[in-house]
Motif scaffolding. Structure first.
Motif, short mmCIF file in Angstrom:
data_model
loop_
_atom_site.label_atom_id
_atom_site.label_comp_id
_atom_site.label_asym_id
_atom_site.label_seq_id
_atom_site.Cartn_x
_atom_site.Cartn_y
_atom_site.Cartn_z
N THR A 1 0.84 -1.21 0.00
CA THR A 1 0.00 0.00 0.00
C THR A 1 0.87 1.26 0.00
O THR A 1 0.38 2.35 0.22
CB THR A 1 -0.92 0.02 1.23
N GLY A 2 2.17 1.08 -0.23
CA GLY A 2 3.08 2.22 -0.28
C GLY A 2 3.63 2.64 1.07
O GLY A 2 4.11 3.76 1.23
N PHE A 3 3.59 1.71 2.05
CA PHE A 3 4.07 2.03 3.39
C PHE A 3 5.38 1.32 3.74
O PHE A 3 5.63 0.97 4.88
CB PHE A 3 2.99 1.72 4.42
N GLY A 4 6.21 1.11 2.74
CA GLY A 4 7.58 0.68 2.99
C GLY A 4 7.88 -0.79 2.90
O GLY A 4 9.04 -1.18 2.84
N ILE A 5 6.86 -1.64 2.90
CA ILE A 5 7.08 -3.08 2.89
C ILE A 5 6.13 -3.77 1.93
O ILE A 5 4.95 -3.44 1.87
CB ILE A 5 6.92 -3.66 4.31
#
Length: 425
Positions: free
Chosen positions: A374-378
């Motif tokens: 979701t674009g949160f780093g992972i």
């Protein structure tokens, strides 16, 4: 190698809680028949529990009034924001998303009763706070219900079920990554003692497995302090750890316990770094007397960027959440809730494409999802039910100047001991 020194009077087993949960389950009746409401819509899409011609119902079992009240509120409101935005955009498979929320207040009997109430009428659960409560119904989920549950819990004891899926690193892995951060930054070294304050039950005891493994690999000794969720004053624990001469502390508990621990240690001149699991922080604590101590030498491990990150996805979510809930602050519960809801949305879309909006259709869609972000780093991999969706953790530090109160001090990565760790060690 040195491993751990016990400094706790409480029994390690969570047997008492399990008995309560078992008694609660004993009063719950199962479904007499399975699939009575299954059918097929005009477009040839299979439907089942929780799915009508107009709606897809998902359950939300949260804590709005207990030890994780602040987290539960943020997670739930973020999921409602996702549902509202999804419905405004036309829904999924021609249907609106409907969330049915129950607050169990972190009470085992209420949690099991709420699950029993909602299960027949929902497709699955976008949220279930409390790993002991999820574990209490896991056999029932696997045996007869088979609806996907996304717990707001990260115990490795939940691994192995095709229907209860952990989104992020489990507590043991997360703890190994957190301790490795201290080792890498030379805050602790071989031969040191580290303290571990942890909740009795799945959460804390799974995190303890991680600290014991990390200690064994690095030549450390773990000094244990087991507590209950109702224990809010950490004075005794701090005194015991100070006397033991620990050089750092791990806390696997709630935000209140973390604030007390750090605040009491600072007040007594016990200046050691403290690292916590993902649920051991709430930004509201920065406005308390413990705020300065938390910002000085406290760190959090989590499988996501913080809501205050300047990256596009967190920035967008922070703006939209603030617009929807202007009277409420930002915290990482917003990210966690949004991620789980978005995952459910992705599965619903895939299931619709496969013309199967049943629980079986959702489960099949999840097993085929090996790259979810979701674009949160992972990026998460859900193709293996026996593994968490990632072994990576982001290390963050409290900062009152940042929205949500956390800033990144180490980007997402997995420590070497966490790579080699085998579940069940």
């Amino acid at each position: 190698m040195k491993r751990r020194a016990r400094h706790t009077n409480a029994p390690r087993s969570g047997a008492a809680l399990l008995v309560v949960l078992a008694l609660a389950l004993a009063g719950c009746s199962g479904k007499a028949t399975e699939g009575d409401d299954k059918g097929e819509d005009a477009g040839g899409v299979k439907t089942g529990e929780g799915v009508t011609a107009k709606t897809i119902s998902l359950g939300v079992l949260t804590d709005m009034t207990g030890v994780y009240a602040s987290l539960g509120k943020s997670v739930t409101q973020a999921q409602q924001l996702w549902a509202d935005q999804t419905n405004k955009a036309g829904g999924i498979c021609g249907r609106d998303i409907e969330l049915t929320v129950r607050d169990h207040g972190y009470d085992p009997q209420k949690a099991v009763a709420a699950y029993t109430e909602l299960e027949p009428d929902v497709l699955g659960f976008a949220q279930f706070i409390g790993s002991p409560f999820v574990a209490a119904v896991e056999k029932r989920i696997d045996g007869q219900d088979k609806g996907l549950v996304l717990p707001q819990a990260w115990s490795a004891n939940l691994l192995g079920s095709p229907y209860v899926r952990v989104v992020g690193a489990t507590y043991d892995i997360e703890t190994i990554n957190a301790i490795d951060y201290l080792l890498t930054n030379k805050r602790i070294t071989k031969g040191d003692k580290i303290g571990h304050v942890y909740f009795e039950g799945d959460y804390g005891e799974n995190a303890l497995v991680g600290s014991e493994y990390a200690a064994e690999q690095a030549g450390l000794t773990v000094v244990e302090q087991k507590i209950k969720p109702t224990d809010n004053d950490m004075s005794a624990q701090v005194a015991a750890l100070k006397k033991a001469g620990v050089k750092a502390i791990v806390i696997s508990a709630g935000p209140r316990q973390a604030a007390s621990l750090v605040g009491v240690a600072a007040a007594g001149g016990f200046n050691v770094p403290v690292v916590g699991n993902n649920s051991a922080f709430a930004p509201q604590l920065l406005a308390t007397a413990a705020g300065p101590a938390l910002m000085k030498d406290y760190y959090i491990a989590s499988s996501t960027l913080p809501i205050g990150s300047a990256e596009p996805a967190p920035k967008k979510l922070a703006t939209e959440y603030a617009a929807a809930y202007p009277d409420d602050g930002l915290d990482n519960g917003v990210v966690s809730g949004w991620t789980a809801a978005s995952l459910y949305g992705e599965l619903l879309k895939k299931a619709c494409e496969n013309k199967d909006l049943t629980r079986a259709g959702i489960d099949k869609a999840l097993l085929g999802l090996d790259k979810f972000s979701t674009g949160f780093g992972i990026t998460h991999d859900f193709s293996d039910p026996t593994a968490p969706s990632t072994r990576q953790s982001v290390i963050m530090k409290p900062d009152s100047k940042v929205p949500g109160g956390l800033k990144v001090v180490q980007e997402a990565q997995v420590a070497k001991p966490a790579e080699s760790f085998t579940f069940g060690d």
